[in-house]
Design an enzyme around this catalytic site. Sequence first.
Site, PDB file in Angstrom:
ATOM      1  N   CYS A   2       0.823  -1.210   0.000  1.00  0.00           N
ATOM      2  CA  CYS A   2       0.000   0.000   0.000  1.00  0.00           C
ATOM      3  C   CYS A   2       0.862   1.267   0.000  1.00  0.00           C
ATOM      4  O   CYS A   2       1.946   1.273   0.563  1.00  0.00           O
ATOM      5  CB  CYS A   2      -0.877   0.043   1.233  1.00  0.00           C
ATOM      6  N   ARG A  28       4.557   0.440  -6.343  1.00  0.00           N
ATOM      7  CA  ARG A  28       4.624  -0.441  -5.164  1.00  0.00           C
ATOM      8  C   ARG A  28       3.678  -1.625  -5.300  1.00  0.00           C
ATOM      9  O   ARG A  28       3.828  -2.611  -4.574  1.00  0.00           O
ATOM     10  CB  ARG A  28       4.259   0.360  -3.903  1.00  0.00           C
ATOM     11  N   TRP A  71      -3.241  -2.535  -1.449  1.00  0.00           N
ATOM     12  CA  TRP A  71      -2.886  -3.888  -1.890  1.00  0.00           C
ATOM     13  C   TRP A  71      -3.632  -4.813  -0.932  1.00  0.00           C
ATOM     14  O   TRP A  71      -3.310  -4.881   0.251  1.00  0.00           O
ATOM     15  CB  TRP A  71      -1.374  -4.072  -1.802  1.00  0.00           C
ATOM     16  N   ASN A  97      -1.469   1.395   6.191  1.00  0.00           N
ATOM     17  CA  ASN A  97      -0.611   0.362   5.595  1.00  0.00           C
ATOM     18  C   ASN A  97      -0.291  -0.635   6.691  1.00  0.00           C
ATOM     19  O   ASN A  97       0.064  -0.234   7.800  1.00  0.00           O
ATOM     20  CB  ASN A  97       0.729   0.948   5.127  1.00  0.00           C
ATOM     21  N   GLY A  98      -0.356  -1.906   6.371  1.00  0.00           N
ATOM     22  CA  GLY A  98      -0.017  -2.916   7.376  1.00  0.00           C
ATOM     23  C   GLY A  98      -1.227  -3.747   7.726  1.00  0.00           C
ATOM     24  O   GLY A  98      -2.215  -3.800   6.978  1.00  0.00           O
ATOM     25  N   GLU A 466      18.185 -16.386 -10.291  1.00  0.00           N
ATOM     26  CA  GLU A 466      17.719 -15.016 -10.524  1.00  0.00           C
ATOM     27  C   GLU A 466      17.086 -14.874 -11.907  1.00  0.00           C
ATOM     28  O   GLU A 466      16.035 -14.229 -12.056  1.00  0.00           O
ATOM     29  CB  GLU A 466      18.885 -14.032 -10.341  1.00  0.00           C
ATOM     30  N   LYS A 470      13.183 -13.670 -12.594  1.00  0.00           N
ATOM     31  CA  LYS A 470      12.776 -12.550 -13.458  1.00  0.00           C
ATOM     32  C   LYS A 470      11.713 -13.012 -14.455  1.00  0.00           C
ATOM     33  O   LYS A 470      10.702 -12.356 -14.660  1.00  0.00           O
ATOM     34  CB  LYS A 470      13.965 -11.980 -14.253  1.00  0.00           C
ATOM     35  N   GLU A 473       8.260 -13.920 -12.688  1.00  0.00           N
ATOM     36  CA  GLU A 473       7.541 -12.768 -12.124  1.00  0.00           C
ATOM     37  C   GLU A 473       6.808 -11.957 -13.186  1.00  0.00           C
ATOM     38  O   GLU A 473       5.707 -11.484 -12.966  1.00  0.00           O
ATOM     39  CB  GLU A 473       8.532 -11.793 -11.469  1.00  0.00           C
ATOM     40  N   HIS A 489      18.612 -35.605 -10.882  1.00  0.00           N
ATOM     41  CA  HIS A 489      17.980 -35.964  -9.606  1.00  0.00           C
ATOM     42  C   HIS A 489      16.516 -35.546  -9.570  1.00  0.00           C
ATOM     43  O   HIS A 489      15.929 -35.491  -8.499  1.00  0.00           O
ATOM     44  CB  HIS A 489      18.760 -35.351  -8.438  1.00  0.00           C
ATOM     45  N   LYS A 582       6.268  -3.839  -4.657  1.00  0.00           N
ATOM     46  CA  LYS A 582       7.676  -3.468  -4.717  1.00  0.00           C
ATOM     47  C   LYS A 582       8.375  -3.664  -3.381  1.00  0.00           C
ATOM     48  O   LYS A 582       9.480  -4.156  -3.326  1.00  0.00           O
ATOM     49  CB  LYS A 582       7.804  -2.010  -5.172  1.00  0.00           C
TER      50      LYS A 582
HETATM   51  C1  F6R Z   1      12.375  -9.600  -7.662  1.00  0.00           C
HETATM   52  C2  F6R Z   1      11.950  -8.707  -6.635  1.00  0.00           C
HETATM   53  C3  F6R Z   1      11.760  -9.233  -5.256  1.00  0.00           C
HETATM   54  C4  F6R Z   1      12.647  -8.421  -4.294  1.00  0.00           C
HETATM   55  C5  F6R Z   1      12.356  -8.825  -2.844  1.00  0.00           C
HETATM   56  C6  F6R Z   1      13.243  -8.098  -1.868  1.00  0.00           C
HETATM   57  O1  F6R Z   1      12.372  -8.999  -8.917  1.00  0.00           O
HETATM   58  O2  F6R Z   1      11.770  -7.553  -6.869  1.00  0.00           O
HETATM   59  O3  F6R Z   1      12.056 -10.583  -5.173  1.00  0.00           O
HETATM   60  O4  F6R Z   1      13.970  -8.654  -4.644  1.00  0.00           O
HETATM   61  O5  F6R Z   1      11.019  -8.553  -2.537  1.00  0.00           O
HETATM   62  O6  F6R Z   1      13.003  -6.719  -1.892  1.00  0.00           O
HETATM   63  P1  F6R Z   1      14.054  -5.716  -1.274  1.00  0.00           P
HETATM   64  O7  F6R Z   1      15.292  -5.821  -2.083  1.00  0.00           O
HETATM   65  O8  F6R Z   1      13.400  -4.379  -1.357  1.00  0.00           O
HETATM   66  O9  F6R Z   1      14.297  -6.155   0.136  1.00  0.00           O
END
Ligand code: F6R
Length: 587
Positions: A2, A28, A71, A97-98, A466, A470, A473, A489, A582
């Site tokens: 949020c 976000r 959110w 928020n929360g 990683e 990407k 997501e 395995h 985010k």
């Molecule tokens: C992947 C992504 C998330 C963040 C994770 C940690 O693209 O954006 O996996 O890496 O939520 O977020 P931070 O780095 O803000 O702690």
Amino acid sequence: MCGIFGYVSRDPRGASVVLEGLRFLEYRGYDSWGIAVVGDQEILSQKATGKIAGAHTDLPPSAVALGHTRWATHGGVTYANAHPHLGCGRRFALIHNGIVENHQALRLELRSDHVFSSQTDTEVLVHLLEEEIESASDLTKALLAVFRRVEGLSAVAVVDAYTSEVAVAKNGSPVALGWANDGVYLASDANALIEHTRRIAFLEDGQAAGLSSNGVRLFEARSGHELDLDWCEVTWDAQKAGLNGYAHFMDKEIHEQPRVVQEIAVEKQDRARDLASLISRARDVYLIGCGSAHHAALSGRYMLSEVAGRGSTCAVASEMSLVYPQLSPESLVIALSQSGETIDVLDAVKGARERGATVAALVNSEGSALDRLADLSILLNCGPERCVLATKSYTAQLAVLQLTAHALSFDVERGTDELRNAALRLQELLDRDSTRRVIDEVARRTGDHEHLFILGRHRNYPLALEAALKIKEVSYMHAEGFAAGELKHGVIALVTPGTPCFILAPDSDFRREALAAAAEVRARGAFTVGFSPEDNADFDITIKTTDFASAPYEIAGASQLLAYRLALLRGCDPDKPRNLAKSVTVR
Ligand code: F6R
């Protein structure tokens, strides 16, 4: 998660200023939004589900306004559940928020005449406030009385239509205040304020502020004592926050990476030495993070071991409980986070602190909770990352760790040379027409598949994790990265004719094993894409990498671009993938 944006001034543009602020906070992640303004002794509000992008506000002129992007956690994505929530008397509008963990118990403590109109955990707060104001001397005191009764981590803001004041209190979720010529601002991300002011103050947990046209007053939540406000001038570049001609922030931020790596190469030598010195003094070292930051942490573990012969442990921040029994005052925890507000990272760091450990942070958001908590905070300085996906913050973390590994072996200059070279190589890769052609072809040939596998061995294993994250997501394909040695395995059972398999084979170490894995999946009909300096008979397509030290950045850049192209091909929004936020500020 949020977003909160508020504005208190003498300028009646409140609603449109707040709407713009909410647009900034879109990144976000949210599913509905709303704004409240002060009308003639009553709150007027506008709410909507869905995107804010083309929205207009039809609220009347008002100098005081408060807005929110929601959110959903408690209650579905509906108009009624969108914030702000109004009290029965339309005197107050409240945003949050929360999570209010004890919302059901609090509801039972209310008088019976309150009328609820949503299924949220939040709404109870505005009704409580209506009762607390009866005995409180002002709005902030009443909000504090409510806040003390709330269990869980929250940021709550409320506007009072009688006094035109706003009060905000926080415990856990971020809140920044801004002081500008035209008024005072509040936001859940200080980046949202820099268009208006660089004079920022960060609210600490357990603090509350009262905002009015006369200024801002800060209070300690538990005691109610007034505190001094600590304004600072932030140095972030507002330009870096725009799209600058790119169609999406994801594409823009991918292309910023050569600059980010280059800047770290030359500007972070001293900070890398500081971190190396903490590492060399520590008995045990833990690298932690969530999502992409965890993958960078895992790469860091390989770097420390390979470059400096230093052992360390890497943990997902939310699994820190595994590590707690080993922590002592001689331990060093290195926490990685773009936002510096990820609740699992903050919890882990606080837990480590309680056990006496030293905490270092690699963090992008200056002034974030992690930045402020750490004994040593290394700012990534890669500029605001507006795409929900981590791109440049991830490569920035890799770069700082690579520099640190070399600093630990007393040759930080070598790290700088490697990173300078990596920045050039990455720039070349991103600039080459052939890269775009090859990536488009890979996207076309894989985009209608359900599964995609990425194999990496040794230091390429975290890079495979990683790359897969990407792709999944942003394109919603099932992409899985794994250690190539694990192929036989289990995962090989899912390889059928046409299954896309990417093989990371950028250097001579473990190349033989990587090529053997390519041959095995190809023998089962897989469509293979090699990330490698050379073509190979077992690669259907090769994405060219160069040298060993640049490969992590080249693989990151190429797989991010591929994820971006797949998202566009499959009709997904690259900047705001579904269900993702985010910064994950709730557990
Ligand atoms: C992947 C992504 C998330 C963040 C994770 C940690 O693209 O954006 O996996 O890496 O939520 O977020 P931070 O780095 O803000 O702690």
